[in-house]
Design a protein around this motif. Structure first.
Motif, PDB file in Angstrom:
ATOM      1  N   LEU A   2      26.121  16.741  36.858  1.00 31.87           N
ATOM      2  CA  LEU A   2      25.323  16.831  38.078  1.00 31.87           C
ATOM      3  C   LEU A   2      26.266  17.070  39.252  1.00 31.87           C
ATOM      4  CD1 LEU A   2      22.840  16.577  39.899  1.00 31.87           C
ATOM      5  CD2 LEU A   2      23.115  14.082  39.789  1.00 31.87           C
ATOM      6  N   ILE A   3      26.042  18.170  39.968  1.00 26.21           N
ATOM      7  CA  ILE A   3      26.814  18.502  41.161  1.00 26.21           C
ATOM      8  C   ILE A   3      25.962  18.125  42.366  1.00 26.21           C
ATOM      9  CG2 ILE A   3      27.912  20.342  42.490  1.00 26.21           C
ATOM     10  CD1 ILE A   3      27.952  21.950  39.752  1.00 26.21           C
ATOM     11  N   ILE A   4      26.476  17.216  43.195  1.00 29.91           N
ATOM     12  CA  ILE A   4      25.774  16.841  44.425  1.00 29.91           C
ATOM     13  C   ILE A   4      26.623  17.324  45.595  1.00 29.91           C
ATOM     14  CG2 ILE A   4      24.810  14.976  45.808  1.00 29.91           C
ATOM     15  CD1 ILE A   4      24.577  13.311  43.251  1.00 29.91           C
ATOM     16  N   ASP A   5      26.096  18.329  46.316  1.00 26.31           N
ATOM     17  CA  ASP A   5      26.834  18.927  47.431  1.00 26.31           C
ATOM     18  C   ASP A   5      25.827  19.558  48.376  1.00 26.31           C
ATOM     19  OD1 ASP A   5      28.530  20.675  49.072  1.00 26.31           O
ATOM     20  OD2 ASP A   5      30.060  20.368  47.536  1.00 26.31           O
ATOM     21  N   ASP A   6      26.036  19.428  49.670  1.00 28.05           N
ATOM     22  CA  ASP A   6      25.109  19.984  50.641  1.00 28.05           C
ATOM     23  C   ASP A   6      25.368  21.461  50.950  1.00 28.05           C
ATOM     24  OD1 ASP A   6      27.507  19.133  51.933  1.00 28.05           O
ATOM     25  OD2 ASP A   6      26.514  19.298  53.870  1.00 28.05           O
ATOM     26  N   ASP A   7      26.366  22.058  50.322  1.00 30.11           N
ATOM     27  CA  ASP A   7      26.707  23.461  50.562  1.00 30.11           C
ATOM     28  C   ASP A   7      26.448  24.282  49.300  1.00 30.11           C
ATOM     29  OD1 ASP A   7      27.958  25.953  50.968  1.00 30.11           O
ATOM     30  OD2 ASP A   7      29.489  25.063  52.263  1.00 30.11           O
ATOM     31  N   ASN A   8      25.480  25.201  49.399  1.00 27.13           N
ATOM     32  CA  ASN A   8      25.113  26.040  48.256  1.00 27.13           C
ATOM     33  C   ASN A   8      26.288  26.832  47.698  1.00 27.13           C
ATOM     34  OD1 ASN A   8      22.528  25.931  47.158  1.00 27.13           O
ATOM     35  ND2 ASN A   8      21.630  26.926  48.950  1.00 27.13           N
ATOM     36  N   ARG A   9      27.219  27.230  48.554  1.00 31.07           N
ATOM     37  CA  ARG A   9      28.373  28.013  48.083  1.00 31.07           C
ATOM     38  C   ARG A   9      29.244  27.182  47.152  1.00 31.07           C
ATOM     39  NH1 ARG A   9      30.027  29.381  54.067  1.00 31.07           N
ATOM     40  NH2 ARG A   9      29.557  27.165  54.023  1.00 31.07           N
ATOM     41  N   ASN A  10      29.420  25.907  47.482  1.00 34.07           N
ATOM     42  CA  ASN A  10      30.200  25.024  46.613  1.00 34.07           C
ATOM     43  C   ASN A  10      29.499  24.817  45.276  1.00 34.07           C
ATOM     44  OD1 ASN A  10      32.149  24.690  48.609  1.00 34.07           O
ATOM     45  ND2 ASN A  10      31.184  22.850  49.422  1.00 34.07           N
ATOM     46  N   ILE A  11      28.185  24.626  45.323  1.00 34.56           N
ATOM     47  CA  ILE A  11      27.418  24.448  44.087  1.00 34.56           C
ATOM     48  C   ILE A  11      27.538  25.699  43.227  1.00 34.56           C
ATOM     49  CG2 ILE A  11      25.082  24.245  43.143  1.00 34.56           C
ATOM     50  CD1 ILE A  11      24.441  22.363  45.514  1.00 34.56           C
ATOM     51  N   PHE A  12      27.356  26.867  43.839  1.00 35.98           N
ATOM     52  CA  PHE A  12      27.427  28.133  43.107  1.00 35.98           C
ATOM     53  C   PHE A  12      28.790  28.294  42.438  1.00 35.98           C
ATOM     54  CE2 PHE A  12      28.484  32.638  42.852  1.00 35.98           C
ATOM     55  CZ  PHE A  12      27.399  33.134  42.142  1.00 35.98           C
ATOM     56  N   ALA A  13      29.855  28.043  43.185  1.00 32.97           N
ATOM     57  CA  ALA A  13      31.211  28.215  42.651  1.00 32.97           C
ATOM     58  C   ALA A  13      31.492  27.218  41.528  1.00 32.97           C
ATOM     59  CB  ALA A  13      32.237  28.058  43.767  1.00 32.97           C
ATOM     60  N   LEU A  14      31.125  25.961  41.736  1.00 31.35           N
ATOM     61  CA  LEU A  14      31.359  24.950  40.699  1.00 31.35           C
ATOM     62  C   LEU A  14      30.573  25.261  39.435  1.00 31.35           C
ATOM     63  CD1 LEU A  14      31.508  21.528  42.558  1.00 31.35           C
ATOM     64  CD2 LEU A  14      33.210  22.446  40.995  1.00 31.35           C
ATOM     65  N   LYS A  15      29.302  25.635  39.602  1.00 31.96           N
ATOM     66  CA  LYS A  15      28.478  25.976  38.436  1.00 31.96           C
ATOM     67  C   LYS A  15      29.094  27.129  37.651  1.00 31.96           C
ATOM     68  CE  LYS A  15      23.688  24.634  39.158  1.00 31.96           C
ATOM     69  NZ  LYS A  15      22.320  25.134  39.342  1.00 31.96           N
ATOM     70  N   ALA A  16      29.553  28.153  38.354  1.00 35.11           N
ATOM     71  CA  ALA A  16      30.135  29.322  37.687  1.00 35.11           C
ATOM     72  C   ALA A  16      31.366  28.928  36.878  1.00 35.11           C
ATOM     73  CB  ALA A  16      30.483  30.398  38.715  1.00 35.11           C
ATOM     74  N   VAL A  17      32.242  28.146  37.483  1.00 37.66           N
ATOM     75  CA  VAL A  17      33.469  27.718  36.805  1.00 37.66           C
ATOM     76  C   VAL A  17      33.143  26.828  35.610  1.00 37.66           C
ATOM     77  CG1 VAL A  17      35.497  26.231  37.084  1.00 37.66           C
ATOM     78  CG2 VAL A  17      34.973  27.949  38.807  1.00 37.66           C
ATOM     79  N   VAL A  68      23.481  20.828  36.503  1.00 37.25           N
ATOM     80  CA  VAL A  68      22.326  20.752  37.381  1.00 37.25           C
ATOM     81  C   VAL A  68      22.885  20.398  38.757  1.00 37.25           C
ATOM     82  CG1 VAL A  68      20.602  20.172  35.630  1.00 37.25           C
ATOM     83  CG2 VAL A  68      21.895  18.353  36.722  1.00 37.25           C
ATOM     84  N   ALA A  69      22.091  20.629  39.800  1.00 35.49           N
ATOM     85  CA  ALA A  69      22.619  20.415  41.149  1.00 35.49           C
ATOM     86  C   ALA A  69      21.579  19.786  42.053  1.00 35.49           C
ATOM     87  CB  ALA A  69      23.092  21.740  41.743  1.00 35.49           C
ATOM     88  N   ALA A  70      22.093  19.087  43.057  1.00 34.60           N
ATOM     89  CA  ALA A  70      21.269  18.503  44.107  1.00 34.60           C
ATOM     90  C   ALA A  70      21.961  18.771  45.440  1.00 34.60           C
ATOM     91  CB  ALA A  70      21.110  17.002  43.880  1.00 34.60           C
ATOM     92  N   MET A  71      21.157  18.945  46.480  1.00 33.79           N
ATOM     93  CA  MET A  71      21.683  19.295  47.800  1.00 33.79           C
ATOM     94  C   MET A  71      21.885  18.083  48.715  1.00 33.79           C
ATOM     95  SD  MET A  71      22.031  22.706  48.163  1.00 33.79           S
ATOM     96  CE  MET A  71      21.878  22.939  49.923  1.00 33.79           C
ATOM     97  N   SER A  72      21.584  16.880  48.215  1.00 32.45           N
ATOM     98  CA  SER A  72      21.753  15.681  49.038  1.00 32.45           C
ATOM     99  C   SER A  72      21.952  14.468  48.138  1.00 32.45           C
ATOM    100  CB  SER A  72      20.517  15.452  49.918  1.00 32.45           C
ATOM    101  OG  SER A  72      19.395  15.093  49.117  1.00 32.45           O
ATOM    102  N   GLY A  73      22.440  13.392  48.740  1.00 29.43           N
ATOM    103  CA  GLY A  73      22.600  12.153  47.985  1.00 29.43           C
ATOM    104  C   GLY A  73      21.265  11.643  47.470  1.00 29.43           C
ATOM    105  N   GLU A  74      20.232  11.712  48.313  1.00 24.78           N
ATOM    106  CA  GLU A  74      18.899  11.246  47.902  1.00 24.78           C
ATOM    107  C   GLU A  74      18.369  12.050  46.725  1.00 24.78           C
ATOM    108  OE1 GLU A  74      19.296  10.560  52.390  1.00 24.78           O
ATOM    109  OE2 GLU A  74      19.704  12.214  51.041  1.00 24.78           O
ATOM    110  N   GLU A  75      18.478  13.375  46.815  1.00 26.54           N
ATOM    111  CA  GLU A  75      18.004  14.248  45.735  1.00 26.54           C
ATOM    112  C   GLU A  75      18.803  13.993  44.454  1.00 26.54           C
ATOM    113  OE1 GLU A  75      17.693  19.010  44.654  1.00 26.54           O
ATOM    114  OE2 GLU A  75      18.064  18.442  46.743  1.00 26.54           O
TER     115      GLU A  75
END
Length: 123
Positions: free
Chosen positions: A8-23, A32-39
């Motif tokens: 689970l990637i939790i990050d508020d920046d879509n670019r970071n999520i995209f890069a981490l997911k790709a790698v 899987v990813a979430a854009m906030s701590g709550e999510e």
């Protein structure tokens, strides 16, 4: 063959999520990813197949420190390892993340080999 746990990637920046997911997908991890701590906490509560969390420590609203603390209060979530992924790379930031409950620390830009070593250790 055992089903691999998800990252689970939790990050508020879509670019970071995209890069981490790709790698990570290139290395064979399911993400899987979430854009906030709550999510992220909601996803953790509804997805028992998550094996490790990559937590951005600086987010608006509930930051990574608060999210780790909330995980520690929940019986079902407190055993899930959290790796802090943060742009904070000053003296003491690593220790602050580990003191908050993270099992590992990776600063941005991410050293993929170090991240992979941590994932192999904790997933």
């Amino acid at each position: 063959m055992e089903t691999q746990k998800k990252v689970l990637i939790i990050d508020d920046d879509n670019r970071n999520i995209f890069a981490l997911k790709a790698v990570l997908k290139a290395k064979g991890y399911q993400c899987v990813a979430a854009m906030s701590g709550e999510e992220g906490l909601q996803l953790l509560e509804s997805s028992p197949d998550i094996g490790v969390v990559l937590m951005d420590m600086m987010m608006p609203g509930m930051d990574g420190y608060q999210a780790i603390a909330k995980m520690g209060e929940c019986e079902d979530l407190k055993e899930i390892p959290v790796i802090a992924v943060t742009a904070q790379a000053m003296v003491g930031d690593r220790e602050r993340c580990l003191d908050a409950g993270a099992v590992g620390y990776v600063s941005k830009p991410i050293n993929v080999d170090l991240l992979n070593e941590l994932l192999i250790k904790y997933i």
